[in-house]
Design an enzyme around this catalytic site. Structure first.
Site, PDB file in Angstrom:
ATOM      1  CB  SER A   1      10.059  29.550  -8.603  1.00 42.68           C
ATOM      2  OG  SER A   1       9.903  30.617  -7.838  1.00 42.68           O
TER       3      SER A   1
ATOM      4  CG  ASP B   1       2.811  30.105  -4.832  1.00 42.52           C
ATOM      5  OD1 ASP B   1       3.473  30.729  -4.054  1.00 42.52           O
ATOM      6  OD2 ASP B   1       3.220  29.676  -5.826  1.00 42.52           O
TER       7      ASP B   1
ATOM      8  CG  HIS C   1       6.277  29.113  -4.720  1.00 42.99           C
ATOM      9  ND1 HIS C   1       5.789  29.736  -5.812  1.00 42.99           N
ATOM     10  CD2 HIS C   1       7.759  29.335  -5.098  1.00 42.99           C
ATOM     11  CE1 HIS C   1       6.725  30.241  -6.787  1.00 42.99           C
ATOM     12  NE2 HIS C   1       7.855  30.001  -6.214  1.00 42.99           N
TER      13      HIS C   1
END
Length: 359
Positions: A178, A305, A333
């Site tokens: 991320s 996601d 995610h």
């Protein structure tokens, strides 16, 4: 967790009928479930301890990194969705000879810490590799107050210090999750000679001049609107001062980050996640073709996601093409929770890609 073997005499084995096969299967499933539950409990206990430490020392400064666990690996592949409880297999003696760089450095994304990699570390270690997960400044059990983390250099400091201390002839594979993608981009710009490969895991693989937050803008709105209106902001220096961080409410986090993760891993995250410093997310990153541009980048897309949609991830790859793209079907995610075996096998595949030869 050790293996348990059950021996039967010949007489007993004659009495085993068709029905007992299902019993053995049921016992095997129960055993696997119990083992996985024990692993989750251990990780949860560790995370609670980390959470208590971070609260106790919230106004101090410092940096720590964390290793965790050990489990298994199997042959290379891409779009996979195996459960974490796959049967362990011994590696062939020549297996590791195909891997030039055995050391993985795992970087967490916003709100996460080294604790989130516990399954990945377990699998990589059992495969004979050398993973280490780092807490970024103000994350995990790093005792820095997140309200005092202003720049991307501040946020990335544990990673930069780690790379600085590497022996001159040693390289690592970086994996950033991320917003941790911005940190490994920053590292590629400053230490390209130390990084064999950089893996962006549903991450902010930004281009020169972009802010990490720009990647999230399609989901969260523009940076300006987010700072003005978001109810998730943290005002560590008072409401009359600019916001210092952000953290989603538990209900939002469940739908955004953990839509395919188990309730146990969600519980682990809920007691372990910390606010994300806002300054580093709003800082434009300058990336040169001479340094960042020479790095070998790979992107892993997560196809279920809700934080960075597949369309956004596809756009990142299009605008800033990496050397290779891999996809994990059915992953939210947090593939280190929801699809650990699939993630593991892709990391092994990337590790085995040979060095490029230059004429």
């Amino acid at each position: 967790m050790g293996n348990k073997f059950i021996c039967m005499t010949k007489k007993e084995s004659k009495n085993v009928g068709i029905g007992s096969k299902s019993k053995r299967g049921s016992m095997s499933r129960r055993k696997s479930s119990m083992e996985e539950e024990l692993l989750h409990r251990q990780a949860l206990a560790m995370a609670i301890h980390q959470h208590q430490l971070s609260q106790r020392f919230d106004n101090n400064n410092g940096s720590m990194s964390r290793r965790i666990g050990s489990t298994s690996s199997r042959r290379r592949t891409t779009n996979l969705s195996d459960p974490f409880s796959n049967t362990n297999t011994k590696q062939l003696p020549d297996y590791l000879e195909n891997i030039e760089t055995k050391k993985f450095v795992l970087i967490p994304g916003e709100g996460f810490g080294a604790w989130c990699w516990y399954k990945t570390i377990a699998l990589l270690e059992e495969a004979g590799l050398l993973p280490i997960a780092l807490d970024l400044t103000g994350s995990g059990i790093d005792i820095t107050d997140t309200n005092n983390v202003i720049t991307l250099a501040d946020y990335s400091k544990p990673l930069i210090q780690y790379l600085q201390n590497l022996p001159e002839d040693e390289k690592v594979i970086l994996v950033g999750h991320s917003s941790g993608g911005a940190c490994i981009s920053y590292a590629l710009e400053h230490f390209p000679q130390k990084i064999s490969k950089a893996v962006f895991l549903c991450a902010t693989m930004i281009s020169d001049g972009q802010k990490p937050f720009d990647v999230f803008a399609q989901e969260l709105g523009s940076a300006e609107l987010f700072v003005q209106e978001s109810k998730f902001l943290v005002f560590g220096n008072g409401k009359d001062k600019p916001p210092t961080g952000f953290m989603f409410e538990k209900q939002q986090m469940h739908g955004l980050y953990f839509n395919q993760s188990s309730s146990k891993d969600v519980a682990l995250a809920m007691v372990s996640m910390r606010p994300t410093p806002l300054g580093p997310m709003m800082e434009a990153l300058f990336l040169s073709p001479e340094k960042y541009g020479t790095g070998r980048r790979f992107y892993i897309q997560t196809l279920d996601d809700h934080v960075l949609s597949p369309d956004i991830q596809e756009k990142l790859v299009r605008e800033n093409p990496p050397e290779g793209v891999f996809k994990i079907k059915g992953s939210d995610h947090c593939p280190f929770f929801s699809k650990p075996q699939s993630l593991h096998k892709i990391l092994l595949e990337i590790a085995q890609i040979p060095s490029q030869t230059h004429s």
